[in-house]
Design an enzyme around this catalytic site. Structure first.
Site, PDB file in Angstrom:
ATOM      1  CG  HIS A  34       0.802  -1.017  -7.691  1.00 22.94           C
ATOM      2  ND1 HIS A  34       0.401  -1.988  -6.787  1.00 22.94           N
ATOM      3  CD2 HIS A  34       0.084   0.088  -7.373  1.00 22.94           C
ATOM      4  CE1 HIS A  34      -0.512  -1.486  -5.978  1.00 22.94           C
ATOM      5  NE2 HIS A  34      -0.716  -0.218  -6.299  1.00 22.94           N
ATOM      6  CG  HIS A  85      -2.622   4.420  -7.659  1.00 22.09           C
ATOM      7  ND1 HIS A  85      -3.866   3.857  -7.841  1.00 22.09           N
ATOM      8  CD2 HIS A  85      -1.916   3.519  -6.922  1.00 22.09           C
ATOM      9  CE1 HIS A  85      -3.912   2.679  -7.231  1.00 22.09           C
ATOM     10  NE2 HIS A  85      -2.739   2.450  -6.674  1.00 22.09           N
ATOM     11  CG  HIS A 110      -5.139  -2.056  -5.546  1.00 22.61           C
ATOM     12  ND1 HIS A 110      -5.052  -1.730  -6.862  1.00 22.61           N
ATOM     13  CD2 HIS A 110      -4.319  -1.181  -4.886  1.00 22.61           C
ATOM     14  CE1 HIS A 110      -4.209  -0.700  -7.000  1.00 22.61           C
ATOM     15  NE2 HIS A 110      -3.758  -0.345  -5.818  1.00 22.61           N
ATOM     16  CD  GLU A 162      -2.845  -1.212   0.060  1.00 18.91           C
ATOM     17  OE1 GLU A 162      -3.950  -1.134  -0.508  1.00 18.91           O
ATOM     18  OE2 GLU A 162      -2.045  -0.238   0.123  1.00 18.91           O
ATOM     19  CG  ASP A 214       0.599   2.114  -3.980  1.00 19.45           C
ATOM     20  OD1 ASP A 214      -0.253   2.176  -4.875  1.00 19.45           O
ATOM     21  OD2 ASP A 214       0.337   1.762  -2.809  1.00 19.45           O
ATOM     22  CG  ASP A 215      -0.554   6.145  -4.212  1.00 21.78           C
ATOM     23  OD1 ASP A 215      -1.256   6.533  -5.168  1.00 21.78           O
ATOM     24  OD2 ASP A 215      -0.796   5.102  -3.570  1.00 21.78           O
TER      25      ASP A 215
HETATM   26  N1  ADE Z   1      -5.379   4.219  -4.393  1.00 24.24           N
HETATM   27  C1  ADE Z   1      -4.172   4.794  -4.472  1.00 24.24           C
HETATM   28  N2  ADE Z   1      -3.257   4.073  -3.812  1.00 24.24           N
HETATM   29  C2  ADE Z   1      -3.903   2.992  -3.298  1.00 24.24           C
HETATM   30  C3  ADE Z   1      -3.525   1.878  -2.526  1.00 24.24           C
HETATM   31  N3  ADE Z   1      -2.267   1.692  -2.119  1.00 24.24           N
HETATM   32  N4  ADE Z   1      -4.472   0.991  -2.164  1.00 24.24           N
HETATM   33  C4  ADE Z   1      -5.732   1.158  -2.537  1.00 24.24           C
HETATM   34  N5  ADE Z   1      -6.147   2.193  -3.267  1.00 24.24           N
HETATM   35  C5  ADE Z   1      -5.246   3.098  -3.657  1.00 24.24           C
HETATM   36 ZN    ZN Z   2      -2.111   0.957  -5.389  1.00 23.99          ZN
END
Ligand code: ADE
Ligand code: ZN
Length: 334
Positions: free
Chosen positions: A16, A18, A196, A199, A277-278
């Site tokens: 996971h 992006h 996803h 969350e 994630d990011d």
């Molecule tokens: N796009 C990038 N990160 C995300 C996340 N944590 N949840 C939903 N969309 C995303």
């Molecule tokens: Zn994500």
């Protein structure tokens, strides 16, 4: 062995991440200069200092705006290469990154330039560093299913292939049911499916992603505990959950890392994994996420080995590669 050394040596699988979320402010400024695109910050440091989020949407607004500096095939190559360098430093051995093509095609960037830049870096990492990968295209769930379908058709007709379909962006108000036909079409075309769910959205979105969309893995899924019957189902069917601890803290899904349910989830038998994630936005790559939960939740080496095991088994790597990775894991855990 210290926990630090044990974590470093674990062969990691990242399920996971992006790619757009790996855009560090320094690279954003460099690409902005290269492409003549201005950013609304005076410096990379000022950009980083602005990363104080109240929820998912407050993050997404900044994340999409920063994507404006990504324009050419070379930009997507450079972005992916930089992520892979960080992943190699964390001993990531297999990765299944996401990309959001609609964010780029809406700005006039050709889909082919996006996917081929990413693929070039992934292919090179296989040759050079022995990292294997599967590439997952995400559709933006706040846009329509027709728009997602158009993006998928473009992807399926491109000479550079993808391996899976996912969906991301604003969760609440955009339930899985909205993308029923898209996922049916994607799976019929041979793509692997993830989504996803859970969350910010309710546990029912997790259930519907599995039952209606055929999602094989759930990205986040951290709210599954709100539905005990669902937890039982996830345990029984060994459905992999791609948990992102530092993201959950940054986007206020949990109050603090000490409050994260990861350890309980692991101990009840859920197939949880640790991911970033990011990472450029949430102050941590995969190794940082492993270290943060180990310290805050007092995880043992057995917990850590189980997390790494779940990621290997939950990946879309072929069986031969999974066996290789399990061998690497055994060499560390004894
Ligand atoms: N796009 C990038 N990160 C995300 C996340 N944590 N949840 C939903 N969309 C995303
Ligand atoms: Zn994500």
């Amino acid at each position: 062995m210290t926990h630090e050394a044990f974590i470093q040596r674990l062969p990691k699988v990242e399920l996971h991440v992006h790619l757009e979320g790996t855009l560090e402010p320094e690279m954003a400024f460099e690409l902005g200069r290269r492409n003549g695109v201005a950013l609304p910050y005076a410096s990379a440091n000022e950009m980083r200092a602005a990363y104080d989020f109240s929820d998912l949407q407050s993050f997404l607004d900044i994340y999409y705006a920063s994507c404006s500096v990504l324009r050419t095939e070379q930009d997507f190559y450079d972005l992916t290469r930089a992520y892979l360098d960080r992943a190699i430093a964390d001993n990531v051995r297999h990765v299944e990154p996401f990309f959001d093509p609609q964010t780029h095609t809406a700005r006039g960037v050709a889909y082919h330039d996006v996917v081929s830049g990413i693929r070039r870096a992934l292919d090179e990492a296989l040759e050079r560093d022995g990292i294997t990968s599967k590439l997952i295209m995400c559709v933006l769930r706040d846009l329509s299913e027709d728009e997602a379908m158009a993006a998928l058709r473009t992807a399926l007709s491109d000479e550079t292939t993808i391996d899976g379909i996912g969906m991301d962006s604003t969760e609440i108000g955009n339930p899985p049911t909205k993308f029923h036909s898209l996922y049916a079409f994607a799976r019929a075309a041979g793509l692997r499916a993830v989504a996803h769910a859970g969350e910010e959205g309710p546990a029912s979105y997790i259930r519907d992603s599995i039952d209606l969309l055929g999602a094989e893995r759930i990205d986040h899924g951290v709210r599954c505990g709100e539905d005990p019957a669902l937890v039982g189902r996830l345990i029984r069917d060994r459905i992999c959950l791609t948990i992102c601890p530092l993201s959950n803290v940054a986007l206020r899904v949990v109050e603090s890392i000490e409050d994260h349910p990861l350890r309980e989830m692991l101990e009840v038998g859920l197939a949880v994994t640790v991911n970033s994630d990011d990472p450029a936005y949430f102050r941590g790559y995969i190794g940082d996420n492993y270290r943060a939960v180990t310290d805050a939740l007092e995880l043992t080496e057995d917990h850590l080995a189980e997390l790494a095991f779940n990621a290997i088994v939950g990946s879309f790597a072929d069986d031969e590669r999974k066996i290789e990775l399990l061998g690497e894991l055994n060499a560390v855990t004894g």
